[in-house]
Design a protein around this motif. Structure first.
Motif, mmCIF file in Angstrom:
data_model
loop_
_atom_site.group_PDB
_atom_site.id
_atom_site.type_symbol
_atom_site.label_atom_id
_atom_site.label_comp_id
_atom_site.label_asym_id
_atom_site.label_seq_id
_atom_site.Cartn_x
_atom_site.Cartn_y
_atom_site.Cartn_z
ATOM 1 N N ARG A 15 0.908 -1.161 0.098
ATOM 2 C CA ARG A 15 0.187 0.166 0.015
ATOM 3 C C ARG A 15 0.742 1.221 0.100
ATOM 4 N NH1 ARG A 15 -3.762 -0.517 4.541
ATOM 5 N NH2 ARG A 15 -2.170 0.758 5.752
ATOM 6 N N THR A 16 2.043 1.236 0.830
ATOM 7 C CA THR A 16 2.909 2.488 0.745
ATOM 8 C C THR A 16 3.574 2.799 -0.627
ATOM 9 O OG1 THR A 16 3.348 2.061 3.132
ATOM 10 C CG2 THR A 16 5.055 3.284 1.814
ATOM 11 N N ARG A 17 4.047 1.541 -1.204
ATOM 12 C CA ARG A 17 4.690 1.758 -2.567
ATOM 13 C C ARG A 17 3.444 1.995 -3.497
ATOM 14 N NH1 ARG A 17 7.065 -2.967 -2.214
ATOM 15 N NH2 ARG A 17 5.418 -4.093 -2.926
ATOM 16 N N THR A 18 2.289 1.727 -3.353
ATOM 17 C CA THR A 18 1.400 2.211 -4.476
ATOM 18 C C THR A 18 1.103 3.760 -4.213
ATOM 19 O OG1 THR A 18 0.138 -0.068 -4.565
ATOM 20 C CG2 THR A 18 -1.138 1.896 -5.173
ATOM 21 N N ARG A 20 3.202 5.944 -3.139
ATOM 22 C CA ARG A 20 4.296 6.537 -3.567
ATOM 23 C C ARG A 20 4.364 6.530 -5.131
ATOM 24 N NH1 ARG A 20 9.032 4.132 0.378
ATOM 25 N NH2 ARG A 20 8.064 5.222 2.333
ATOM 26 N N ILE A 21 3.969 5.612 -5.608
ATOM 27 C CA ILE A 21 3.944 5.440 -7.266
ATOM 28 C C ILE A 21 2.759 6.411 -7.749
ATOM 29 C CG2 ILE A 21 3.434 4.141 -9.078
ATOM 30 C CD1 ILE A 21 4.718 1.722 -7.820
ATOM 31 N N LEU A 22 1.718 6.635 -6.959
ATOM 32 C CA LEU A 22 0.627 7.500 -7.519
ATOM 33 C C LEU A 22 0.972 8.883 -7.393
ATOM 34 C CD1 LEU A 22 -2.500 5.510 -5.907
ATOM 35 C CD2 LEU A 22 -1.861 5.911 -8.509
ATOM 36 N N ALA A 23 1.947 9.228 -5.878
ATOM 37 C CA ALA A 23 2.233 10.387 -5.988
ATOM 38 C C ALA A 23 3.319 10.921 -6.909
ATOM 39 C CB ALA A 23 2.808 10.786 -4.517
ATOM 40 N N VAL A 24 4.297 10.097 -7.349
ATOM 41 C CA VAL A 24 5.009 10.487 -8.475
ATOM 42 C C VAL A 24 4.716 10.492 -9.671
ATOM 43 C CG1 VAL A 24 7.421 9.561 -9.726
ATOM 44 C CG2 VAL A 24 7.113 9.417 -6.881
ATOM 45 N N THR A 25 3.719 9.971 -9.824
ATOM 46 C CA THR A 25 3.209 9.809 -11.468
ATOM 47 C C THR A 25 2.108 11.439 -11.321
ATOM 48 O OG1 THR A 25 2.940 7.404 -11.498
ATOM 49 C CG2 THR A 25 1.391 8.927 -12.841
ATOM 50 N N ALA A 26 1.732 11.629 -10.506
ATOM 51 C CA ALA A 26 0.810 13.054 -10.189
ATOM 52 C C ALA A 26 1.700 14.061 -10.229
ATOM 53 C CB ALA A 26 0.011 13.031 -8.932
ATOM 54 N N LEU A 27 2.886 14.022 -9.899
ATOM 55 C CA LEU A 27 4.128 14.983 -9.766
ATOM 56 C C LEU A 27 4.543 15.131 -11.343
ATOM 57 C CD1 LEU A 27 5.975 14.674 -6.550
ATOM 58 C CD2 LEU A 27 4.684 16.626 -7.150
ATOM 59 N N LEU A 28 4.666 13.894 -11.907
ATOM 60 C CA LEU A 28 5.295 14.014 -13.220
ATOM 61 C C LEU A 28 4.199 14.570 -14.357
ATOM 62 C CD1 LEU A 28 7.308 10.515 -13.499
ATOM 63 C CD2 LEU A 28 8.185 12.955 -13.464
ATOM 64 N N VAL A 29 3.117 14.271 -14.191
ATOM 65 C CA VAL A 29 1.851 14.702 -15.183
ATOM 66 C C VAL A 29 1.886 16.227 -14.894
ATOM 67 C CG1 VAL A 29 -0.496 14.683 -15.357
ATOM 68 C CG2 VAL A 29 0.859 12.639 -15.297
ATOM 69 N N GLY A 30 1.892 16.680 -13.428
ATOM 70 C CA GLY A 30 1.740 18.251 -13.368
ATOM 71 C C GLY A 30 2.840 18.880 -13.826
ATOM 72 N N ALA A 31 4.131 18.218 -13.788
ATOM 73 C CA ALA A 31 5.262 18.869 -14.485
ATOM 74 C C ALA A 31 5.150 19.085 -15.963
ATOM 75 C CB ALA A 31 6.578 18.170 -13.964
ATOM 76 N N ALA A 32 4.486 18.008 -16.472
ATOM 77 C CA ALA A 32 4.634 17.844 -17.970
ATOM 78 C C ALA A 32 3.315 18.812 -18.572
ATOM 79 C CB ALA A 32 4.188 16.474 -18.354
ATOM 80 N N VAL A 33 2.654 19.227 -17.675
ATOM 81 C CA VAL A 33 1.351 20.142 -18.055
ATOM 82 C C VAL A 33 1.816 21.735 -17.846
ATOM 83 C CG1 VAL A 33 -0.849 21.018 -17.346
ATOM 84 C CG2 VAL A 33 -0.436 18.721 -17.630
#
Length: 104
Positions: A15-18, A20-33
């Motif tokens: 659950r912790t790993r999931t 973290r993966i969601l948080a990193v993905t959200a940051l990458l999408v935000g940076a791409a936008v």
């Protein structure tokens, strides 16, 4: 009394790993936008003719701007132009520093 089974260490880690993966993905999408907009300009920029000037001992940005400012114009506007052209955060100068000065 709890109706849920106690969680194992493996389940908590998953659950912790999931999360973290969601948080990193959200940051990458935000940076791409947002990222490309940080470097975008309002439109084409016309080239500016400049001279390179070496700052002498004891000279201030005001002195340099005052020597370039036409009579009747505000020296502060010329100072702002020089600061913008040289990406200066403040008006501090050092002897020997080279500045780009606008040619009029």
């Amino acid at each position: 009394m709890s109706i849920y089974a106690p969680q194992t260490a493996e389940a908590r880690a998953r659950r912790t790993r999931t999360g973290r993966i969601l948080a990193v993905t959200a940051l990458l999408v935000g940076a791409a936008v947002v990222g490309p907009q940080a470097f975008a300009s309002d439109g084409p920029v016309e080239p500016v003719a400049v001279d390179v000037y070496t700052v002498g001992t004891g000279e201030t940005l005001w002195d340099i701007a005052a020597s370039l400012t036409p009579a009747g114009d505000d020296v502060r506007d010329t100072m702002l132009d020089i600061q913008h052209l040289n990406a200066m955060a403040d008006t501090a100068l050092m002897a020997g520093e080279q500045l780009y000065l606008p040619v009029e």
